[in-house]
Design a protein around this motif. Structure first.
Motif, PDB file in Angstrom:
ATOM      1  N   PHE A  91     -27.604 -53.959   8.171  1.00  0.00           N
ATOM      2  CA  PHE A  91     -27.127 -52.944   9.116  1.00  0.00           C
ATOM      3  C   PHE A  91     -28.289 -52.148   9.713  1.00  0.00           C
ATOM      4  CE2 PHE A  91     -25.390 -48.790  10.302  1.00  0.00           C
ATOM      5  CZ  PHE A  91     -24.297 -49.171  11.065  1.00  0.00           C
ATOM      6  N   LEU A  92     -29.274 -51.781   8.881  1.00  0.00           N
ATOM      7  CA  LEU A  92     -30.438 -51.052   9.369  1.00  0.00           C
ATOM      8  C   LEU A  92     -31.470 -52.054   9.866  1.00  0.00           C
ATOM      9  CD1 LEU A  92     -31.888 -48.291   9.675  1.00  0.00           C
ATOM     10  CD2 LEU A  92     -32.808 -48.648   7.372  1.00  0.00           C
ATOM     11  N   VAL A  93     -31.883 -51.916  11.131  1.00  0.00           N
ATOM     12  CA  VAL A  93     -32.739 -52.913  11.784  1.00  0.00           C
ATOM     13  C   VAL A  93     -34.187 -52.457  11.905  1.00  0.00           C
ATOM     14  CG1 VAL A  93     -33.108 -54.212  13.931  1.00  0.00           C
ATOM     15  CG2 VAL A  93     -30.782 -53.850  13.074  1.00  0.00           C
ATOM     16  N   ASP A  94     -34.400 -51.185  12.253  1.00  0.00           N
ATOM     17  CA  ASP A  94     -35.761 -50.729  12.548  1.00  0.00           C
ATOM     18  C   ASP A  94     -35.820 -49.210  12.440  1.00  0.00           C
ATOM     19  OD1 ASP A  94     -38.425 -50.757  13.358  1.00  0.00           O
ATOM     20  OD2 ASP A  94     -37.964 -50.935  15.503  1.00  0.00           O
ATOM     21  N   THR A  95     -37.006 -48.690  12.164  1.00  0.00           N
ATOM     22  CA  THR A  95     -37.257 -47.242  12.178  1.00  0.00           C
ATOM     23  C   THR A  95     -38.623 -47.007  12.818  1.00  0.00           C
ATOM     24  OG1 THR A  95     -38.326 -47.253   9.994  1.00  0.00           O
ATOM     25  CG2 THR A  95     -35.947 -46.897  10.055  1.00  0.00           C
ATOM     26  N   ASP A  96     -38.752 -45.916  13.551  1.00  0.00           N
ATOM     27  CA  ASP A  96     -40.029 -45.620  14.205  1.00  0.00           C
ATOM     28  C   ASP A  96     -39.932 -44.248  14.867  1.00  0.00           C
ATOM     29  OD1 ASP A  96     -42.614 -45.917  15.252  1.00  0.00           O
ATOM     30  OD2 ASP A  96     -42.282 -48.021  15.750  1.00  0.00           O
TER      31      ASP A  96
END
Length: 307
Positions: free
Chosen positions: A79-84
């Motif tokens: 569900f969580l794809v990317d963080t930035d």
């Protein structure tokens, strides 16, 4: 850091991650809450939901929770794809990218498809809640708006901003789904809190308890018994009454137990032979029997994937 103004990227804007360099094209806004806004974006030929937070600490807290519940196998895997971070008018903002769930709000889906689909929707939601609880988290703000349903009753929890560690206070809630509002328990995050909210969600989806949910209901008149009376007098609730009673009175020791009980209820309703009637013992017209078979097939496939 909380900023004095918030970014409002227009459709067509390009948001590029400050650290990883991944670009996301904004397609439109999906929604906005107290601690940020969610946008529909595209990247790498796919569509995602991207949440921009106004407070870096809040975003990090949500990311930590999402990492805990979406890692490994399970109904929320991937569900969580990317963080930035990204820079907007000279200020850095944190964001995270999630799987985009395309569907209708749960109430809209049932209004169109019929109350019998609550069986499948409930099964999917209880599996996701059990997954959260077994990893030490409570969803908190469970309500019709935070459940999206796509084809064949494929239901998904959305908006994880209310995730709360078990044992802490519930971070986010909506009054009519809140256990404390109904004098049915505390606002401490535990599996029973989500299960109570799920019970109220079922009543709302089955159009039960209109009087219960009217504005201005006095605190002394709120009780789980009031909700149960509404369920018992609403025909569409009848197939779910045994589960609803336990959900609204804290009768389950765990969400996994609630999931198993709900699953047993679905099979009992749709697969139990009844005399020498037609397919699945319904004794109805062929078309209805076929619909029941197709429905049960969907239930079987979901159960197989969830276990």
């Amino acid at each position: 850091m909380t900023t004095s103004y918030k970014p409002e990227p227009a459709a067509g804007s390009l948001l590029t991650g400050k650290w990883k360099g991944r670009p996301y094209r904004v397609l439109g806004k999906l929604g906005e809450g107290a601690n940020g806004a969610v946008y529909l974006v595209s990247g790498g030929g796919r569509r995602f939901a991207l949440k921009i937070g106004l407070d870096a600490a809040d975003v990090q807290s949500e990311v930590n929770a999402l990492t805990a519940i979406t890692s490994g196998a399970g109904p929320l895997a991937g569900f969580l794809v990317d963080t930035d971070d990204f820079v907007w008018r000279g200020t850095s903002y944190s964001f995270y990218v999630m799987k985009y769930v395309e569907g209708k709000q749960s109430s809209q889906f049932l209004d169109k498809e019929g109350p019998e689909w609550l069986g499948v929707i409930g099964l999917k939601l209880l599996a996701q809640l059990a997954h959260l609880h077994e990893r030490g988290w409570v969803f908190g703000d469970l309500k019709t708006e935070n459940v999206l349903v796509s084809a064949y009753g494929d239901a998904h929890l959305v908006d994880f901003g209310g995730l709360s560690p078990i044992g802490r206070s519930v971070k986010q809630f909506t009054e009519i789904y809140d256990r404390s509002y109904w004098n049915a328990g505390t606002r401490t995050a535990d599996p029973g809190y989500d299960l109570f909210s799920f019970g109220v969600l079922c009543l709302r989806l089955l159009n039960a308890g209109g009087e219960c949910f009217r504005p201005g209901l006095l605190p002394q008149n709120r009780s789980p018994e009031l909700l149960l009376r509404a369920a018992e007098t609403t025909p569409s609730c009848r197939p779910y009454l045994p589960c609803l009673r336990r959900l609204l009175t804290g009768g389950y020791s765990s969400s996994r137990e609630a999931f198993e009980d709900w699953r047993a209820g679905i099979y009992s309703r749709y697969a139990r032979p009844r005399g020498s009637g037609g397919a699945l013992g319904f004794g109805f017209k062929t078309g209805i029997a076929v619909s029941a078979i197709l429905f049960l097939s969907v239930v079987y496939l979901y159960i197989r994937d969830l276990l």
